[in-house]
Design a protein around this motif. Sequence first.
Motif: not given
Length: 183
Positions: A12, A44, A74, A100, A160, A162-163, A178
């Motif tokens: 992230l 990150h 998200s 998460l 959050v 995107d990854v 992303r």
Amino acid sequence: MATQPAKYFIALVPEGRIQEEATRLKEEMRVLFNVKYALKSPAHITIKMPFTYNELKQERLIGKLGKFFDQFVSFELLFKGFDRFGRRVIFVDVKPSQELNRLQEALNKFCKTELKLVNELSDKAFHPHMTIAFKDVKPKNFDIYWKHIHSKQFNALYPVKDVALLKRIEGKWVVIHRFILKE
């Protein structure tokens, strides 16, 4: 097709104010104490430790990861204060998050079964954090570094959305893709 190994990791990577604040702290550590290794990557939270993958299959990797991340929505994370791993790593703390943890556990299973990647010990003992200083931290000076960082504040809500897939390019980690999470 010959193998061309490249290094990647999945994380992230906040943008905007959070990234700027974390980078400013890393720069401060470099200027004041010559601790600069953490500047080799954007700030990150690692969710899959660095791994080697055939660079010629990078687009296939992105495609597989894209399908995987399509199933996640998200969520928000809270950065609050600082913590450390012994006398070797200083980081911005991330408050516990079920979303998460679920994402990271599912990603590890996916990486093992679909990408044939090895689970690292740190993949299994997941402790989300955003590193400010590590690797070139000198244990004899740790108390000085810690006192400096601990005098600061870091509080932010991170949406959050995107990854990121990062790749090692010329000694630095760069976001190359992303994956957008559902709203």
